[in-house]
Motif scaffolding. Structure first.
Motif, PDB file in Angstrom:
ATOM      1  N   UNK A   1     -33.586 -10.580 -11.780  1.00 34.56           N
ATOM      2  CA  UNK A   1     -32.898 -11.843 -10.657  1.00 34.56           C
ATOM      3  C   UNK A   1     -31.249 -11.258  -9.574  1.00 34.56           C
ATOM      4  N   UNK A   2     -31.104 -10.268 -10.447  1.00 31.34           N
ATOM      5  CA  UNK A   2     -30.262  -9.846 -10.333  1.00 31.34           C
ATOM      6  C   UNK A   2     -30.376  -8.683  -8.897  1.00 31.34           C
ATOM      7  N   UNK A   3     -30.989  -7.704  -9.695  1.00 31.04           N
ATOM      8  CA  UNK A   3     -31.065  -6.691  -8.604  1.00 31.04           C
ATOM      9  C   UNK A   3     -32.118  -7.512  -7.488  1.00 31.04           C
ATOM     10  N   UNK A   4     -32.431  -8.322  -7.488  1.00 31.19           N
ATOM     11  CA  UNK A   4     -33.742  -9.204  -6.117  1.00 31.19           C
ATOM     12  C   UNK A   4     -32.630  -9.659  -5.218  1.00 31.19           C
ATOM     13  N   UNK A   5     -31.301  -9.956  -5.746  1.00 35.22           N
ATOM     14  CA  UNK A   5     -30.420 -10.864  -5.188  1.00 35.22           C
ATOM     15  C   UNK A   5     -29.589 -10.292  -4.128  1.00 35.22           C
TER      16      UNK A   5
ATOM     17  N   UNK B   1     -31.631  -4.739  -4.575  1.00 35.55           N
ATOM     18  CA  UNK B   1     -31.429  -3.519  -5.658  1.00 35.55           C
ATOM     19  C   UNK B   1     -33.020  -3.360  -5.812  1.00 35.55           C
ATOM     20  N   UNK B   2     -33.800  -4.923  -6.235  1.00 38.41           N
ATOM     21  CA  UNK B   2     -35.263  -4.676  -6.612  1.00 38.41           C
ATOM     22  C   UNK B   2     -36.453  -4.288  -5.073  1.00 38.41           C
ATOM     23  N   UNK B   3     -36.695  -3.302  -4.952  1.00 41.06           N
ATOM     24  CA  UNK B   3     -37.886  -3.337  -4.558  1.00 41.06           C
ATOM     25  C   UNK B   3     -38.846  -4.292  -3.711  1.00 41.06           C
ATOM     26  N   UNK B   4     -38.915  -4.632  -2.625  1.00 40.14           N
ATOM     27  CA  UNK B   4     -39.062  -5.526  -1.068  1.00 40.14           C
ATOM     28  C   UNK B   4     -40.768  -5.707  -1.381  1.00 40.14           C
ATOM     29  N   UNK B   5     -41.655  -4.557  -2.742  1.00 41.58           N
ATOM     30  CA  UNK B   5     -42.708  -4.206  -1.871  1.00 41.58           C
ATOM     31  C   UNK B   5     -43.300  -5.915  -2.705  1.00 41.58           C
ATOM     32  N   UNK B   6     -42.878  -5.865  -4.031  1.00 41.36           N
ATOM     33  CA  UNK B   6     -42.785  -6.181  -5.630  1.00 41.36           C
ATOM     34  C   UNK B   6     -42.402  -7.421  -5.779  1.00 41.36           C
ATOM     35  N   UNK B   7     -42.774  -9.057  -5.994  1.00 41.75           N
ATOM     36  CA  UNK B   7     -42.343 -10.323  -5.934  1.00 41.75           C
ATOM     37  C   UNK B   7     -41.662 -10.215  -7.442  1.00 41.75           C
TER      38      UNK B   7
END
Length: 746
Positions: free
Chosen positions: A242-246, A249-255
């Protein structure tokens, strides 16, 4: 549906209360009745019956895989695979053997073995072993751990001692054992065993002193993997994603949400696999999975749904889990938290939530610990305020990461060194606290008092302002101030405890307590500390007026030092005072000495011409309301002949069999002269001495003497002065207990 699930759980839990399993015909009838009730509003009863039937079938399968009675005590060659993690202690290795096979003999598929002075045994290896087989029985004492129930819950069909053996195949797929060996080989500042317990759930590396410290401070759950550890790891993985997505830093193609839930659940399952999937871990994995499913689908299930689903899932997979104390503690702790926080109208501040949770868990689990005969830590709520975050936030992350990075030179070992140092600091603090205030072993209370205390605990867990809530305190305090069980004036309550190949007899009058012998202590175990002392505390004994040690042999005096240190002892008398530890300050047994307590008369006898330790046994006669009991220690036939010329050579209603019923004692002249109606034999099941000797047993039976054998009947209670038959613990029927082969008189 929730009602049906609750009924199913109750049906599965009913198993633990059954005195015997229903016959096959009754089980079939219950299945048919359940199927008929399913379409109607009575479906909860159908679920209850189905749960009960499944639990009984599972239990019967486990009972059918027990050792056949005719093989008890026999030596056979068997082959099998070592499973689990072998446990090492000085001079012995204990391990479990699965898929066991023997030529021309059918043996249980899972056995628990002990190999004294044997070689190293590793998980995954195949061995051919010569073993002496024993029925899966254990010591059976009042308010004590039921080893036989634990063996059945583990589905262990027999125990055995290894005489010889050789390895057939090296270890295969034994990665948990390999990880443990790596953990024990690193430098963790002396806390390698504690790290293995934390990472793998392997507690064999913890010393007895470590266990005592953890028990005294209520922190056992921190070092043996619990649901808390699994939940923490899953939460850390979820927050990491969750922190990476916020922060992009999380890959955008992956939900990110499905990945966060999936990786968190995978981490929980991975940790559970590492820990061996014990009951708390199974419960935690099911509840974590349900919470993550709710989070993924944005559906509010409520807190009780995951708890109830986890309860049913654990019991459906393993109905015998309800025989383990850890099962009840695990689900009860979570239920207390749900009940406490679920009914609040407004949230507490974080520090209020944390501090109050510890105290409320302590209040809620108090009655549960008492009914499970476990000690209650008085410092636990305060200690856990600091110990839980210390383990969860400071020790567990480097321990798990260090284990994962062990293949990387220096990195993994460095992290484990750090985790070990943090653990050592925690143990130092816990030891100081335990030394100041050890755990409280509560005396046994009547069932009615326990039920009132449970209701009091429930009231105290309710929010402030609920009517009658203050009444919870006096109701809960019945656990402490319940009226004690009083021995009538002029009577003596006598307990022959089940201490294996040894002797320990507790004698209580209205206001006094005497202990005759202290149980065995040798080969690294001390039944004085493990059995006798807890029993005395459960009886509500606060001090011993007299500890009478018949003679100095280890099977009679081995537990003396532990009892001396655990309870105030006003006086010690022995037939061999010079051979006992000096700290006991034992006085010699004075033949002819008499005294009276609460209308009960006591008389000593000792043979001044004794030439060996057994003959030196101090003999005690107890007389209450004209009913007599003679405690003889280990005297032999020569000492018996001399005793027959003493004032104690009178008719005795009850006799403690001299020298555990050996061939050299219980002479016919002695038994005929005393003419007892019953004899108490204290000995170990399958002992190597052959006690009691068949000739002695035949002699007692021929003379019409009822035999009460601790190996067959467990602990035996006699109320001297009432002229009633003793009560044998094994006669309290439980479906997992084998019936005694020699039945007492009704």
């Amino acid at each position: 549906m929730r009602t049906g699930m609750l009924a199913l759980a109750l049906g599965l839990l009913t198993l633990v209360f059954l005195p015997a399993l229903p016959p096959v015909g009754m089980l079939l009838a219950m299945v048919l009745l359940a199927l008929m009730l399913l379409p109607f509003r009575t479906y909860p009863l159908a679920f209850f019956l189905l749960g009960l039937v499944w639990a009984c079938i599972s239990a019967q399968w486990a009972l059918d895989d027990r050792l056949a009675p005719e093989l008890d005590g026999q030596t056979r060659w068997i082959e099998g695979r070592v499973v689990g993690l072998p446990q090492y202690s000085p001079g012995v290795v204990r391990f479990e053997l699965a898929d066991a096979r023997a030529r021309r003999t059918e043996v249980p598929t899972l056995l628990r073995l002990a190999w004294y002075d044997g070689p190293r045994v590793n998980s995954g290896e195949r061995w051919r072993l010569a073993v002496t087989l024993k029925r899966p029985v254990g010591l059976l004492n009042p308010h004590a751990f039921d080893y036989e129930a634990w063996l059945l819950a583990q589905r262990i069909g027999a125990t055995a001692t290894v005489k010889d053996g050789h390895r057939l195949q090296s270890a295969q797929w034994a990665w948990r054992d390999a990880v443990r060996q790596r953990l024990l080989a690193v430098d963790a500042q002396g806390r390698e065993g504690a790290l293995a317990a934390l990472v793998l759930g392997d507690s064999s590396g913890l010393s007895r002193a470590d266990w005592q410290v953890l028990q005294d401070t209520g922190t056992v759950h921190l070092l043996v993997i619990s649901g808390q550890h699994v939940g923490l790891l899953a939460g850390m993985v979820y927050l990491l994603v969750a922190g990476l997505a916020r922060y992009g830093l999380w890959p955008q193609r992956l939900a990110w949400l499905p990945w966060a839930c999936g990786l968190a659940f995978a981490a929980a399952l991975g940790y559970g696999l590492l820990a061996g999937f014990e009951v708390p871990v199974r419960r935690a994995c099911v509840m974590i999975g349900l919470v993550l499913l709710w989070r993924l689908r944005f559906r509010h299930l409520g807190a009780w749904w995951p708890w109830l689903l986890a309860l049913n899932a654990v019991l459906l997979l393993d109905p015998l889990a309800s025989l383990r104390p850890g099962f009840w503690l695990s689900f009860a702790a979570v239920a207390v938290l749900i009940f406490t926080f679920g009914g609040r109208l407004g949230p507490w501040r974080w520090w209020q939530t944390w501090t109050r949770a510890q105290w409320l868990i302590a209040l809620g689990l108090g009655p549960v610990l008492l009914i499970l005969n476990l000690p209650i830590s008085l410092t636990g709520p305060l200690v856990n305020l600091l110990a839980v975050p210390w383990i969860s936030l400071l020790v567990l992350p480097p321990a798990l990461l260090g284990t994962l990075l062990l293949p990387v030179p220096y990195v993994g070992e460095g992290l484990l060194w750090l985790a070990g140092g943090l653990l050592d600091g925690l143990f130092s603090a816990l030891s100081w606290v335990a030394g100041k205030l050890p755990a409280w072993v509560a005396p046994a209370v009547p069932l009615w008092a326990w039920a009132i205390a449970v209701l009091g605990a429930v009231l105290l867990l309710l929010p402030k302002g609920v009517p009658l809530r203050p009444l919870g305190w006096p109701m809960l305090l019945l656990l402490v101030f319940a009226p004690p069980r009083v021995v009538p004036e002029g009577r003596a309550e006598v307990w022959q405890l089940d201490v294996g190949q040894g002797l320990a007899i507790v004698v209580r009058t209205r206001q006094h307590t005497l202990l005759y012998d202290t149980g065995p202590g040798f080969r690294g175990f001390d039944l004085g500390a493990q059995v006798v002392l807890p029993a005395l505390r459960k009886f509500g004994v606060r001090h011993l007026d007299l500890m009478l040690i018949s003679h100095a042999h280890a099977d009679h005096a081995g537990g003396a030092r532990s009892i001396w240190r655990g309870l105030p002892v006003r006086q010690v008398i022995s037939g061999e005072p010079q051979d006992l530890p000096n700290e006991l300050r034992a006085l010699p047994c004075a033949s002819g000495k008499q005294w009276e307590w609460d209308g009960v008369r006591f008389t000593l006898w000792h043979w001044s011409g004794a030439t060996d330790s057994n003959q030196n046994s101090c003999v005690l006669q107890i007389e209450a309301n004209g009913e007599r009991l003679l405690l003889t220690g280990d005297i032999d036939a020569r000492a018996e002949r001399v005793l027959l010329d003493s004032p104690l050579a009178v008719s005795s209603h009850w006799l403690q069999a001299p020298h555990h019923g050996s061939r050299s004692s219980s002479s016919e002249a002695f038994v005929r002269a005393l003419a007892p109606q019953g004899v108490l034999i204290s000995r170990g099941h399958g002992n190597s001495f052959g006690h009691p000797h068949p000739q002695v047993v035949e002699r007692y039976q021929r003379l019409g003497v009822q035999i009460y054998d601790s190996a067959e009947h467990g602990a035996v209670r006699l109320l001297l002065g009432e002229f009633t038959a003793p009560q044998a613990m094994r006669r309290a029927a439980r479906f997992w207990r084998s019936a005694p082969s020699v039945s007492p008189a009704p």
